[in-house]
Design an enzyme around this catalytic site. Structure first.
Site, short mmCIF file in Angstrom:
data_model
loop_
_atom_site.label_atom_id
_atom_site.label_comp_id
_atom_site.label_asym_id
_atom_site.label_seq_id
_atom_site.Cartn_x
_atom_site.Cartn_y
_atom_site.Cartn_z
N ASN A 24 -5.16 20.93 -19.69
CA ASN A 24 -6.36 21.35 -20.76
C ASN A 24 -6.17 22.92 -20.79
O ASN A 24 -6.86 23.44 -19.82
CB ASN A 24 -7.62 20.85 -20.32
N HIS A 33 -7.58 17.93 -29.29
CA HIS A 33 -7.67 18.93 -28.07
C HIS A 33 -7.13 18.01 -26.89
O HIS A 33 -7.34 16.89 -26.59
CB HIS A 33 -9.23 19.16 -27.91
N CYS A 36 -13.85 25.04 -25.59
CA CYS A 36 -12.59 24.35 -25.86
C CYS A 36 -12.53 24.09 -27.38
O CYS A 36 -11.46 23.69 -27.96
CB CYS A 36 -12.53 23.10 -25.48
O1 UT7 Z 1 -12.36 20.56 -22.43
C1 UT7 Z 1 -13.24 19.34 -21.93
C2 UT7 Z 1 -13.34 19.37 -20.46
N1 UT7 Z 1 -13.49 18.44 -19.58
C3 UT7 Z 1 -13.12 16.91 -20.12
O2 UT7 Z 1 -12.45 16.70 -21.08
C4 UT7 Z 1 -13.27 16.01 -18.70
C5 UT7 Z 1 -13.60 14.71 -19.33
N2 UT7 Z 1 -13.63 13.70 -18.18
C6 UT7 Z 1 -12.50 13.31 -17.51
O3 UT7 Z 1 -11.40 13.62 -18.06
C7 UT7 Z 1 -12.61 12.37 -16.30
O4 UT7 Z 1 -13.90 11.85 -16.23
C8 UT7 Z 1 -12.01 13.00 -15.38
C9 UT7 Z 1 -10.64 13.00 -15.20
C10 UT7 Z 1 -12.69 14.14 -14.83
C11 UT7 Z 1 -12.21 12.16 -13.89
O5 UT7 Z 1 -12.02 10.70 -14.43
P1 UT7 Z 1 -12.69 9.37 -14.04
O6 UT7 Z 1 -12.06 8.33 -14.29
O7 UT7 Z 1 -14.21 9.96 -15.03
O8 UT7 Z 1 -13.07 9.49 -12.47
P2 UT7 Z 1 -14.41 9.67 -11.69
O9 UT7 Z 1 -15.09 11.00 -11.90
O10 UT7 Z 1 -15.41 8.47 -12.10
O11 UT7 Z 1 -13.87 9.60 -10.31
C12 UT7 Z 1 -13.55 8.18 -9.74
C13 UT7 Z 1 -13.06 8.51 -8.16
C14 UT7 Z 1 -14.18 9.09 -7.38
O12 UT7 Z 1 -13.87 8.78 -6.23
P3 UT7 Z 1 -15.07 7.35 -5.62
O13 UT7 Z 1 -16.51 8.29 -5.71
O14 UT7 Z 1 -14.77 6.22 -6.60
O15 UT7 Z 1 -14.47 7.34 -4.30
C15 UT7 Z 1 -13.81 10.69 -7.23
O16 UT7 Z 1 -14.41 11.39 -6.34
O17 UT7 Z 1 -11.86 9.40 -8.22
C16 UT7 Z 1 -12.29 10.71 -7.40
N3 UT7 Z 1 -11.45 12.01 -7.93
C17 UT7 Z 1 -10.30 11.83 -7.57
N4 UT7 Z 1 -9.31 11.27 -6.70
C18 UT7 Z 1 -8.15 11.95 -6.72
C19 UT7 Z 1 -11.86 12.71 -8.93
N5 UT7 Z 1 -11.08 13.78 -8.71
C20 UT7 Z 1 -9.99 13.05 -8.04
C21 UT7 Z 1 -8.59 13.66 -8.12
N6 UT7 Z 1 -7.85 12.97 -7.13
N7 UT7 Z 1 -8.26 14.98 -8.44
#
Ligand code: UT7
Length: 335
Positions: A282, A252, A112
């Site tokens: 993204n 980005h 990225c």
């Molecule tokens: O170019 C670089 C590429 N990558 C990035 O920039 C990614 C950087 N990270 C992020 O943007 C965030 O960490 C995410 C958007 C990927 C995730 O957001 P988060 O607020 O960190 O969520 P999390 O991983 O802490 O997950 C919270 C909850 C979990 O459920 P439980 O365990 O609390 O029950 C996940 O299983 O959200 C759940 N979850 C979802 N729920 C609905 C994860 N993905 C999804 C989804 N829909 N798509």
């Protein structure tokens, strides 16, 4: 003193739209979760006939049109991508074959962050007098490597390409400063097994396990919030400028919460922060040049304005640069 002015910009995205409502029908997710956690509402994904090369060529043609040039005027093509159509030959050669011309051509791989890395490389070639007119393209079709049963990754990514034309100029335009960084010990937080030359291991991975992009979202999030603000601030300082001198922050487009956190750290008001991830998600190496092209097309800055470009991603790697905008009326060297 030779500078590498940006004299053209362009972008291209596939026609096919994948909305949050579409994803709700594919995996256990909701529009509400995606919008509140990422800011993304829809993304463009490759369809029949779309390739990394076709998107790159379309963006490049747009950039050449803005610059008033043809492919014959270009003497170097640098493509940033982690999803080339083939590993041999380079994506840049595939692009050159379709664009025409006889430019030298090579790829830069920094996921990225690739476009900002490539911009720094291309600028140096011009500043050193090795090249006169360079096409820099950021392109990725990551959705081809996304597991659409994995809700943690499949909601995030889209496809696209962005491009700029750099030309030698005696005006102080183009890249004023650059900050590049990497921490390879973080590579396990965002990676795709099975795409590489670990044969026969990679062949086994592709057939027996999951070759898809894998990510530790929270770890990448923490890293991104830290490096985006820090690298941007360092680039501004290196350029001998203050944050008040920045007309537009072009980050980005990975997550609205990451961009907002960086903007707060830099004390930038929302109108100085370009965000389009609601429409494209993204797009990896294409994200910064697409944002730049859209903001420029929208007239959000003028010739002579200072912009901050900043990116982060797999590597883990990051890159930030201050660019002095110079599309209109920049006298070229050696017309
Ligand atoms: O170019 C670089 C590429 N990558 C990035 O920039 C990614 C950087 N990270 C992020 O943007 C965030 O960490 C995410 C958007 C990927 C995730 O957001 P988060 O607020 O960190 O969520 P999390 O991983 O802490 O997950 C919270 C909850 C979990 O459920 P439980 O365990 O609390 O029950 C996940 O299983 O959200 C759940 N979850 C979802 N729920 C609905 C994860 N993905 C999804 C989804 N829909 N798509």
């Amino acid at each position: 003193m030779r500078h590498a002015a940006i004299t053209g910009y362009g972008m291209a995205v596939p026609q096919k739209v994948l909305s949050n409502a579409d994803l709700e029908r594919m995996v256990d997710t909701t529009d509400e979760w995606i919008v509140s956690r990422t800011g993304i509402r829809e993304r463009r994904v490759v369809g029949t006939g779309d390739t990394t090369t076709s998107l790159a060529v379309a963006a490049a043609r747009n950039a050449l049109t803005v610059a008033g040039l043809t492919a014959d005027d270009i003497d170097l093509i640098v493509v940033a991508t982690c999803t080339p159509d083939q590993f041999v030959v380079s994506e840049a050669c595939l692009v050159q074959a379709q664009l025409g011309g006889t430019a030298a051509a090579f790829d830069v791989g920094a996921a990225c962050s690739g476009f900002v890395y490539a911009l720094s490389v291309a600028s140096l070639y011009i500043q050193q007098g090795l090249h006169q007119r360079v096409l820099v393209i950021g392109v990725d079709t990551l959705t081809r490597f996304i597991d659409y049963t994995d809700r943690a990754t499949c909601v995030l990514f889209g496809d696209g390409a962005g491009a700029v034309v750099l030309e030698a100029s005696d005006q102080e335009r183009g890249l004023l400063s650059i900050v590049l960084g990497a921490d390879g010990t973080g590579s396990q937080h965002l990676f795709a097994p099975g795409w590489g030359a670990l044969v026969p291991e990679s062949a086994m991975l592709v057939s027996e396990t999951r070759p898809y992009l894998q990510m530790n979202g929270q770890e990448v999030f923490r890293f991104a919030v830290r490096v985006m603000g820090d690298a941007a601030a360092e680039a501004v300082e290196k350029a001998g400028l203050a944050l008040e001198d920045i007309a537009m922050f072009v980050p980005h487009q990975a997550n609205k919460r990451i961009i907002d956190a960086a903007a707060r750290r830099l004390n930038l008001p929302p109108e100085k922060v370009w965000q389009n991830l609601d429409r494209y998600g993204n797009t990896s190496a294409a994200s910064v040049p697409i944002a730049l092209a859209e903001a420029a097309h929208d007239g959000r800055f003028e010739e002579g304005d200072n912009l901050v470009l900043v990116a982060f991603g797999a590597g883990l790697a990051w890159a930030a640069g201050v660019v002095r905008w110079g599309v209109a009326g920049v006298p070229r060297l050696n017309q």
